[in-house]
Structure formats: structure tokens, C-alpha cells
Design a protein around this motif. Structure first.
Motif, mmCIF file in Angstrom:
data_model
loop_
_atom_site.group_PDB
_atom_site.id
_atom_site.type_symbol
_atom_site.label_atom_id
_atom_site.label_comp_id
_atom_site.label_asym_id
_atom_site.label_seq_id
_atom_site.Cartn_x
_atom_site.Cartn_y
_atom_site.Cartn_z
ATOM 1 N N MET A 42 53.595 56.241 82.582
ATOM 2 C CA MET A 42 53.483 57.647 82.989
ATOM 3 C C MET A 42 54.510 57.977 84.070
ATOM 4 S SD MET A 42 49.402 58.398 82.933
ATOM 5 C CE MET A 42 49.568 60.190 82.991
ATOM 6 N N PHE A 43 54.709 57.071 85.026
ATOM 7 C CA PHE A 43 55.689 57.305 86.089
ATOM 8 C C PHE A 43 57.098 57.397 85.494
ATOM 9 C CE2 PHE A 43 52.825 54.637 89.137
ATOM 10 C CZ PHE A 43 51.837 55.601 89.064
ATOM 11 N N GLN A 44 57.374 56.546 84.515
ATOM 12 C CA GLN A 44 58.673 56.578 83.843
ATOM 13 C C GLN A 44 58.880 57.917 83.136
ATOM 14 O OE1 GLN A 44 59.044 54.304 80.189
ATOM 15 N NE2 GLN A 44 61.110 53.637 80.792
ATOM 16 N N GLN A 45 57.852 58.396 82.456
ATOM 17 C CA GLN A 45 57.958 59.667 81.745
ATOM 18 C C GLN A 45 58.132 60.834 82.733
ATOM 19 O OE1 GLN A 45 58.390 59.579 78.366
ATOM 20 N NE2 GLN A 45 58.324 57.418 78.917
ATOM 21 N N ALA A 46 57.459 60.763 83.877
ATOM 22 C CA ALA A 46 57.627 61.799 84.899
ATOM 23 C C ALA A 46 59.060 61.792 85.434
ATOM 24 C CB ALA A 46 56.631 61.591 86.044
ATOM 25 N N THR A 47 59.619 60.603 85.612
ATOM 26 C CA THR A 47 61.004 60.488 86.082
ATOM 27 C C THR A 47 61.973 61.043 85.044
ATOM 28 O OG1 THR A 47 60.452 58.612 87.488
ATOM 29 C CG2 THR A 47 62.769 58.838 86.839
ATOM 30 N N LYS A 48 61.737 60.754 83.784
ATOM 31 C CA LYS A 48 62.591 61.300 82.716
ATOM 32 C C LYS A 48 62.508 62.825 82.665
ATOM 33 C CE LYS A 48 62.554 57.388 79.507
ATOM 34 N NZ LYS A 48 62.124 56.920 78.168
ATOM 35 N N THR A 49 61.337 63.362 82.968
ATOM 36 C CA THR A 49 61.110 64.808 82.874
ATOM 37 C C THR A 49 61.615 65.561 84.099
ATOM 38 O OG1 THR A 49 59.167 64.397 81.497
ATOM 39 C CG2 THR A 49 59.341 66.579 82.509
ATOM 40 N N PHE A 50 61.339 65.028 85.300
ATOM 41 C CA PHE A 50 61.612 65.769 86.537
ATOM 42 C C PHE A 50 62.718 65.177 87.400
ATOM 43 C CE2 PHE A 50 56.907 66.339 85.868
ATOM 44 C CZ PHE A 50 56.992 67.629 85.368
ATOM 45 N N GLY A 51 63.052 63.905 87.204
ATOM 46 C CA GLY A 51 64.016 63.223 88.056
ATOM 47 C C GLY A 51 63.311 62.132 88.848
ATOM 48 N N PRO A 52 64.058 61.410 89.670
ATOM 49 C CA PRO A 52 63.478 60.280 90.407
ATOM 50 C C PRO A 52 62.313 60.690 91.300
ATOM 51 C CG PRO A 52 65.872 60.285 90.591
ATOM 52 C CD PRO A 52 65.486 61.583 89.951
ATOM 53 N N CYS A 53 61.344 59.778 91.403
ATOM 54 C CA CYS A 53 60.209 60.001 92.297
ATOM 55 C C CYS A 53 60.740 60.176 93.722
ATOM 56 C CB CYS A 53 59.251 58.810 92.217
ATOM 57 S SG CYS A 53 57.746 59.025 93.172
ATOM 58 N N GLY A 54 60.236 61.164 94.402
ATOM 59 C CA GLY A 54 60.688 61.468 95.753
ATOM 60 C C GLY A 54 61.743 62.563 95.777
ATOM 61 N N ILE A 55 62.348 62.840 94.624
ATOM 62 C CA ILE A 55 63.350 63.900 94.523
ATOM 63 C C ILE A 55 62.877 64.968 93.530
ATOM 64 C CG2 ILE A 55 65.720 64.477 93.828
ATOM 65 C CD1 ILE A 55 66.489 61.613 94.770
ATOM 66 N N GLY A 56 62.535 64.538 92.313
ATOM 67 C CA GLY A 56 62.098 65.474 91.277
ATOM 68 C C GLY A 56 60.592 65.604 91.177
ATOM 69 N N TRP A 57 59.895 64.610 91.668
ATOM 70 C CA TRP A 57 58.434 64.646 91.686
ATOM 71 C C TRP A 57 57.933 63.638 92.716
ATOM 72 C CZ3 TRP A 57 54.967 60.657 90.275
ATOM 73 C CH2 TRP A 57 55.567 59.502 89.771
ATOM 74 N N GLY A 58 56.693 63.776 93.110
ATOM 75 C CA GLY A 58 56.105 62.856 94.073
ATOM 76 C C GLY A 58 54.701 63.307 94.417
ATOM 77 N N TYR A 59 54.169 62.802 95.493
ATOM 78 C CA TYR A 59 52.815 63.155 95.882
ATOM 79 C C TYR A 59 52.693 63.094 97.396
ATOM 80 C CZ TYR A 59 52.280 58.190 96.591
ATOM 81 O OH TYR A 59 52.461 56.907 97.038
ATOM 82 N N GLU A 60 51.703 63.800 97.889
ATOM 83 C CA GLU A 60 51.330 63.738 99.297
ATOM 84 C C GLU A 60 49.856 63.380 99.347
ATOM 85 O OE1 GLU A 60 52.224 67.499 101.192
ATOM 86 O OE2 GLU A 60 54.077 67.649 100.042
ATOM 87 N N GLU A 61 49.506 62.400 100.162
ATOM 88 C CA GLU A 61 48.093 62.071 100.322
ATOM 89 C C GLU A 61 47.464 63.106 101.241
ATOM 90 O OE1 GLU A 61 45.520 58.568 102.291
ATOM 91 O OE2 GLU A 61 46.985 57.896 100.784
ATOM 92 N N VAL A 62 46.380 63.720 100.781
ATOM 93 C CA VAL A 62 45.692 64.756 101.551
ATOM 94 C C VAL A 62 44.569 64.149 102.380
ATOM 95 C CG1 VAL A 62 44.332 66.881 101.370
ATOM 96 C CG2 VAL A 62 46.289 66.517 99.843
ATOM 97 N N SER A 63 43.778 63.264 101.768
ATOM 98 C CA SER A 63 42.687 62.616 102.493
ATOM 99 C C SER A 63 42.261 61.345 101.783
ATOM 100 C CB SER A 63 41.483 63.550 102.648
ATOM 101 O OG SER A 63 40.894 63.796 101.385
ATOM 102 N N GLU A 64 41.560 60.515 102.542
ATOM 103 C CA GLU A 64 41.041 59.254 102.019
ATOM 104 C C GLU A 64 39.693 59.021 102.685
ATOM 105 O OE1 GLU A 64 42.614 54.672 101.773
ATOM 106 O OE2 GLU A 64 43.101 55.814 103.565
ATOM 107 N N GLU A 65 38.714 58.566 101.901
ATOM 108 C CA GLU A 65 37.401 58.312 102.485
ATOM 109 C C GLU A 65 36.654 57.262 101.669
ATOM 110 O OE1 GLU A 65 34.489 61.562 102.027
ATOM 111 O OE2 GLU A 65 35.903 62.467 100.613
#
Length: 158
Positions: A42-65
Motif C-alpha cells: 500500500m505504501f508503494q502504491q501511495a508513492t507511485k500515486t502521490f510521490g515519495p512519503c514525506g513529500i507527496g503524502w505522509g501522516y501526522e500523529e494526532v494522539s495516542e492512548e
């Protein structure tokens, strides 16, 4: 394999919704009857679709519990609780120069009981984060055929 849509609104979905069966593990014991899907596919497909993780796609952690789950008995017969790890993220991606965001939740059992007694999962944070990222990507259509249960149909897999 994946068809490309002329519809601007569904073009991402249509281009990533069909999963290469080599990256899907059929349901096995302890998998709750669900197929397992490779996160890195899935990460590979996201990179192919949007570009490298951190540039074309990525995530921010909002909370952890950590949250108490169902009551179970420990080895001494004392009641205790399953403990669940929950992480909330905001997945972001760039499409046609615009930033999109999708909130998602991932969870994993941290403390539970197996046939040997009480146990904890040392990789709980990684597993919950991976779960959240996969769930967010699935909302864009990534590997939708797996999430829609089509891999339960032998004719579809063939």
C-alpha cells in the motif's frame, strides 16, 4: 490490472483499487477470517500515486492512548482487562497541487491473554500506526477490492 477512470473524482480510486494477489495473504488461524494485506504494498502504491512519503503524502500523529478493554481472568483467576493501544492520525496527500487530509484510527491489543497466560505486544505502537495508515489509504481506494471482501470470492481471485 487497474483501470484508469475519465472521472476526475474517482480517478485515484479506480487506479489503485485492484490489488496484486501476491501481496494478499489468505485468512489463516487467528486472523478473524480476514485476508492480510501487505502494508508496504500500500505504501508503494501511495508513492507511485502521490510521490515519495514525506513529500507527496505522509501522516501526522494526532494522539495516542491506552484504553481498558474487555475483562479477562489472569493466571491466578483474578479479573483484569485487555489493554488496547489506539493511535489517531491525519494522513495527508498532494493531488493536483492541493493538499488532502484524512483522519484515521488504528488500534492493537497491547495486553491480552493467550494459551500461555497474560502477554504484551512490544510492537503495539508500530502495528497501530500501520493500521491507521492503511485505513486512511483505503478511504482513497487503495486495495479497495480487499477491503470490500472481494478476496473472499474464489472467482474474483482467479
Amino acid at each position: 490490472m487497474n483501470k484508469v477512470s475519465n472521472d476526475k473524482n474517482s480517478r485515484v480510486w479506480d487506479s489503485v483499487s485492484t490489488t496484486d494477489p501476491a501481496h494478499v495473504t489468505p485468512p489463516g488461524k487467528g486472523m478473524n477470517g480476514l485476508s492480510a494485506l501487505s502494508a508496504y504494498y500500500m505504501f508503494q502504491q501511495a508513492t507511485k500515486t502521490f510521490g515519495p512519503c514525506g513529500i507527496g503524502w505522509g501522516y501526522e500523529e494526532v494522539s495516542e492512548e491506552y484504553k481498558l478493554g474487555e475483562i479477562i481472568e489472569n493466571a491466578g483467576g483474578e479479573p483484569t482487562h485487555v489493554v488496547n493501544h489506539i493511535v489517531r492520525i491525519k494522513l495527508w496527500y498532494m493531488l493536483d497541487g492541493e493538499r488532502g487530509e484524512i483522519p484515521a484510527i488504528g488500534s492493537t491489543k497491547y495486553i491480552t491473554k493467550n494459551k500461555w497466560g497474560m502477554t504484551s505486544d512490544e510492537e503495539v505502537a508500530k502495528k497501530s500506526l500501520t493500521d491507521a495508515i492503511k485505513k486512511a489509504l483505503s478511504m482513497l481506494g487503495f486495495c479497495a477490492d480487499v477491503y470490500m471482501g472481494k478476496f473472499d470470492d474464489p472467482d474474483y481471485i482467479a
